[in-house]
Enzyme design. Sequence first.
Site, PDB file in Angstrom:
ATOM      1  N   SER A 102      12.484 -44.138  15.483  1.00 55.37           N
ATOM      2  CA  SER A 102      12.805 -44.525  16.854  1.00 55.37           C
ATOM      3  C   SER A 102      13.896 -45.583  16.918  1.00 55.37           C
ATOM      4  O   SER A 102      14.527 -45.758  17.966  1.00 55.37           O
ATOM      5  CB  SER A 102      11.552 -45.023  17.577  1.00 55.37           C
ATOM      6  OG  SER A 102      10.939 -46.078  16.864  1.00 55.37           O
ATOM      7  N   ASP A 325       7.043 -55.572  22.879  1.00 54.66           N
ATOM      8  CA  ASP A 325       7.816 -54.813  21.891  1.00 54.66           C
ATOM      9  C   ASP A 325       8.978 -55.663  21.386  1.00 54.66           C
ATOM     10  O   ASP A 325       9.997 -55.822  22.067  1.00 54.66           O
ATOM     11  CB  ASP A 325       8.330 -53.515  22.520  1.00 54.66           C
ATOM     12  CG  ASP A 325       9.064 -52.633  21.522  1.00 54.66           C
ATOM     13  OD1 ASP A 325       9.240 -53.049  20.363  1.00 54.66           O
ATOM     14  OD2 ASP A 325       9.480 -51.514  21.906  1.00 54.66           O
ATOM     15  N   HIS A 328      11.889 -52.599  18.905  1.00 53.61           N
ATOM     16  CA  HIS A 328      13.017 -51.842  19.436  1.00 53.61           C
ATOM     17  C   HIS A 328      13.955 -52.768  20.193  1.00 53.61           C
ATOM     18  O   HIS A 328      13.698 -53.968  20.306  1.00 53.61           O
ATOM     19  CB  HIS A 328      12.501 -50.714  20.335  1.00 53.61           C
ATOM     20  CG  HIS A 328      11.604 -49.755  19.611  1.00 53.61           C
ATOM     21  ND1 HIS A 328      10.227 -49.819  19.688  1.00 53.61           N
ATOM     22  CD2 HIS A 328      11.892 -48.740  18.771  1.00 53.61           C
ATOM     23  CE1 HIS A 328       9.703 -48.866  18.925  1.00 53.61           C
ATOM     24  NE2 HIS A 328      10.687 -48.205  18.365  1.00 53.61           N
TER      25      HIS A 328
END
Length: 350
Positions: A102, A325, A328
């Site tokens: 990702s 998060d 990312h």
Amino acid sequence: MGTMIGVMLLLVVFVMPLAWGVGARCDLYNGSWVEDESYPLYDSRSCPFGRKEFDCLRYGRPDTKYLKFRWEPAGTCNLPRFDGVKLMRTLRGKKVMFVGDSLTLNQYISFLCLLHAAVPNATLSSSSDNRSLSAVTFEDYNLTVMYYKSHYLVDIVKENIGRVLKLDSVQIGGSIWLTADVLVFNTWRWWLSTGSRQEWDYMQDGDRTVKDMNRTVAFSRALATWANWVDSSINSSTTRVFFQGISPDHYRGTEWGEKGSTCEGETDPSSPSAYHGGPIPQVAIVKQQLSKMSKPVYLFDISYLSQLRKDAHPSKYNGVKFRVDCTHWCVGGLPDTWNLLLYAALVHSI
């Protein structure tokens, strides 16, 4: 473009600092972040390829300062400003494929947004096999940009004993990768997964099948398998290969001088003198492996410049109700700089 690629490949140095400009010496991966009011390079809210995991503005991030930082390499040089039209002309009729997890998807979405901002009225077509491969074609340039999901690069095969991660095989992905003219690879994050996030039940290394092993050792074995595939399968006169360096996270505030902190609420990068996290150990493994290869692979050594960007993560503004998060990155944001490096390599032959 084959001849052009062949010429550019002669200029690639595996992992050493690169010359930039006449008489200049520039380490593109050593420097600092500076505010630049001409940034961001596009408005993420107008990008049709945005994903909610990375779309921080759409999901309520109240500050925008993180969009205003430009990477300034040490020395007397700067990265060239992204020119999407020039890049698409360079890559006309070609296929670019991002292969990885990702974090690679992060870069892929950024790349598409940068191109779309350059040609907002372009005719587009897209496809997806709903499993591993997605593609967007900019029809006016016959340029296809693809993302191939592969957390480990090596194969996972279902057998009687369960799901087996084969550290010595890339047969599943390899045939698909060969369809691209430009390949950008990445792996590391998923090697740390355990429990329900672990995608395999056993590891196989040659004739040996084990329940588990040291994950860094397994990563090193898989990277060697991938490197052997590149050396034996890639035609360097027609295909350029890149490796996206290991992306850091920001869950440990002690790395930038704050106890018990995460990336949440951070709005400024760290200065080089204030960051204490140290190098990511697996980067050395990547560099060592690339140095042994017979085919040229360019390393985007993005770990350090990304370590300084504690402010650039989605945090709680990720649109999918993740916990905070800090792995990312917001798009627009830091991955745009990764793609500036890719642009410089493809167009300016860094």
